[in-house]
Enzyme design. Structure first.
Site, PDB file in Angstrom:
ATOM      1  N   ALA A   8       0.718  -1.244  -0.099  1.00  0.00           N
ATOM      2  CA  ALA A   8       0.010  -0.180  -0.141  1.00  0.00           C
ATOM      3  C   ALA A   8       0.910   1.245   0.042  1.00  0.00           C
ATOM      4  O   ALA A   8       1.816   1.302  -0.847  1.00  0.00           O
ATOM      5  CB  ALA A   8      -0.969  -0.101   1.138  1.00  0.00           C
ATOM      6  N   CYS A   9       0.616   2.232   0.849  1.00  0.00           N
ATOM      7  CA  CYS A   9       1.233   3.707   0.938  1.00  0.00           C
ATOM      8  C   CYS A   9       2.812   3.349   1.127  1.00  0.00           C
ATOM      9  O   CYS A   9       3.411   4.372   0.954  1.00  0.00           O
ATOM     10  CB  CYS A   9       0.742   4.534   1.750  1.00  0.00           C
ATOM     11  SG  CYS A   9      -0.950   5.241   1.166  1.00  0.00           S
ATOM     12  N   SER A  10       2.887   2.167   1.948  1.00  0.00           N
ATOM     13  CA  SER A  10       4.539   2.296   2.289  1.00  0.00           C
ATOM     14  C   SER A  10       5.168   1.192   1.035  1.00  0.00           C
ATOM     15  O   SER A  10       6.276   0.914   1.426  1.00  0.00           O
ATOM     16  CB  SER A  10       4.685   1.639   3.513  1.00  0.00           C
ATOM     17  OG  SER A  10       4.433   2.232   4.462  1.00  0.00           O
ATOM     18  N   SER A  11       4.765   1.036   0.078  1.00  0.00           N
ATOM     19  CA  SER A  11       5.262   0.223  -1.094  1.00  0.00           C
ATOM     20  C   SER A  11       6.479   0.509  -1.467  1.00  0.00           C
ATOM     21  O   SER A  11       7.666  -0.216  -1.628  1.00  0.00           O
ATOM     22  CB  SER A  11       4.531   0.071  -2.430  1.00  0.00           C
ATOM     23  OG  SER A  11       3.341  -0.520  -2.132  1.00  0.00           O
ATOM     24  N   SER A  33       2.183   5.408  -2.562  1.00  0.00           N
ATOM     25  CA  SER A  33       3.724   4.994  -2.293  1.00  0.00           C
ATOM     26  C   SER A  33       4.414   6.251  -3.114  1.00  0.00           C
ATOM     27  O   SER A  33       5.514   6.501  -2.440  1.00  0.00           O
ATOM     28  CB  SER A  33       3.981   3.680  -2.699  1.00  0.00           C
ATOM     29  OG  SER A  33       3.897   3.694  -4.132  1.00  0.00           O
TER      30      SER A  33
END
Ligand SMILES: CC(C)(COP(=O)(O)OP(=O)(O)OC[C@H]1O[C@@H](n2cnc3c(N)ncnc32)[C@H](O)[C@@H]1OP(=O)(O)O)[C@@H](O)C(=O)NCCC(=O)NCCS
Length: 373
Positions: free
Chosen positions: A155-158, A334
């Site tokens: 998700a956003c931390s990819s 990300s």
């Protein structure tokens, strides 16, 4: 074990932008139409009337003023409220691949590298276009890169998780250099009929070249001092879209097959986790928060970033200490923190320390400490 640097970054920004006023006009047209069509049921108390959105709320609650999108017309059409991205034949490069090529070409140029210098491709993003073949392998073919490629999704931390994977490969001698790309078409999974979240996301793609320090020649190098990742299960940001949906017809098209969040809970729970992770990470490297010249934070919400910086520094951050790009890009998942890094790095002097940090669904949090060469 090899020392590892980021030797180049790149950014692809779609040509179209949607302002808050444009987005709200479309949403409010949908609300007016819904309420007119359901007037009798609303009067009988059987259906709840929808409430209008507001540009002033969006800017106050999130800091977002506009967002770049791959398709403006489809999103703003009150009868549709979703991007229109025509299918392509299997013989054409897909849209994620196309965005990745744009960002990768800039990253390669800044790194002073060509495809022949890269040994692997990681596509790290929130939403992949298809099950297989991996988009990374398509990007590899499009750019003429030898070696291996794989996709990953945190998700956003990819991107921070992708950077750690890339750095590990280079450190271990499995690759001389890795191209790590983050093509994010967030508007594809955003429910533009949901007042609480219709304004949150935009589209963009970032690219990073991760390279062996002894081989790197670029003028734009950062030592990767270290990375620290953390995940903790939460349903507060969730999307239930997936290949098993067809095995449960009753759920197809339901709102949970798009992005859903409990925004308040996310805000309250994630901010302290991020500040604690970054502080612990710096401490592990015998570094002080005061030594950090720049925080390239995930770009979801301005108030979140202000709070995280305040928790870390014990005071408000100066604008140059925690640069903001979400005002014009919104949340690009990300790609956000990497856009901040890409746009706000050239003024840093040699030796300056920075922290790239992501946070999002999972929950997933990443901290990458960088030192300008
Ligand atoms: C989503 C977010 C911007 C919402 O801001 P918020 O201040 O928490 O807003 P709330 O949802 O609590 O709503 C506050 C009020 O604004 C109203 N509101 C919500 N959406 C609105 C809109 N589009 N227009 C006008 N008013 C709106 C609500 O109805 C509520 O009104 P009330 O106080 O009368 O009940 C914020 O919670 C956030 O950014 N959270 C973290 C999100 C995040 O980072 N997610 C990660 C995704 S990867």
């Amino acid at each position: 074990m090899h020392n590892v640097v980021i030797s180049g970054t790149g950014l692809y920004t779609p040509a179209n932008s949607i302002s808050n006023d444009e987005l709200v006009a479309s949403f409010n047209a949908y609300v007016a139409q819904f309420n007119a069509e359901n007037a009798a049921a609303i009067a009988r108390g059987e259906v709840e009337a929808l409430t209008e959105s507001s540009s002033a709320f969006i800017e106050r609650a999130s800091g977002i003023k506009s967002r770049f999108v791959v398709d403006k017309d489809g999103i703003l059409d009150p009868q549709r409220m979703a991007p229109r991205i025509p299918e392509r034949s299997n013989e054409q490069w897909g849209i994620l691949c196309e965005m990745a090529i744009g960002a990768a070409q800039e990253a390669l140029a800044r790194a002073g590298r060509t495809a022949a210098d890269i040994d692997g491709v990681i596509v790290a993003c929130s939403n992949l276009q298809r099950a297989y073949p991996a988009v990374a392998i398509e990007v590899q073919a499009a750019l003429g890169i030898q070696g291996f490629g794989f996709d990953m999704n945190v998700a956003c931390s990819s991107a921070t998780f992708g950077l750690q994977a890339a750095a590990n490969s280079v450190q271990l001698g499995q690759a001389r250099a890795i191209l790590m790309v983050n093509p994010e078409i967030c508007t594809g999974h955003l429910n533009f009929r949901d007042r609480d979240s219709h304004f949150i996301f935009g589209d963009a793609c970032t690219a990073v070249i991760v390279e062996r320090a002894d081989l790197a020649t670029s003028k734009h190098q950062f030592d990767i001092v270290g990375s620290k990742l953390l995940t903790q299960f939460s349903n507060n940001i969730r999307n239930n879209f997936g290949f098993l949906n067809r095995a449960a017809e009753e759920g197809i098209g339901a709102p949970d097959k798009l992005f859903v969040q409990e925004g308040r809970k996310v805000f309250k729970e994630v901010c302290p986790m991020v500040a604690e992770l970054i502080a612990a990470h710096l401490q592990e490297h015998q570094l002080n928060v005061g030594d950090v010249k720049r925080f390239w934070l995930h770009q979801a919400n301005l108030n979140m970033n202000l709070l995280i910086a305040r928790k870390l520094l014990g005071r408000d951050a100066e604008p140059h200490e925690a640069p903001v790009i979400l005002d014009s890009y919104a949340n690009t998942s990300s790609a956000g923190s990497v856009i901040a890094l890409h746009k706000h790095q050239d003024d840093l002097p040699s030796g300056a320390l920075g922290v790239l940090s992501s946070f999002g669904a999972g929950y997933s949090i990443g901290s990458v400490i960088l030192r300008k060469r």
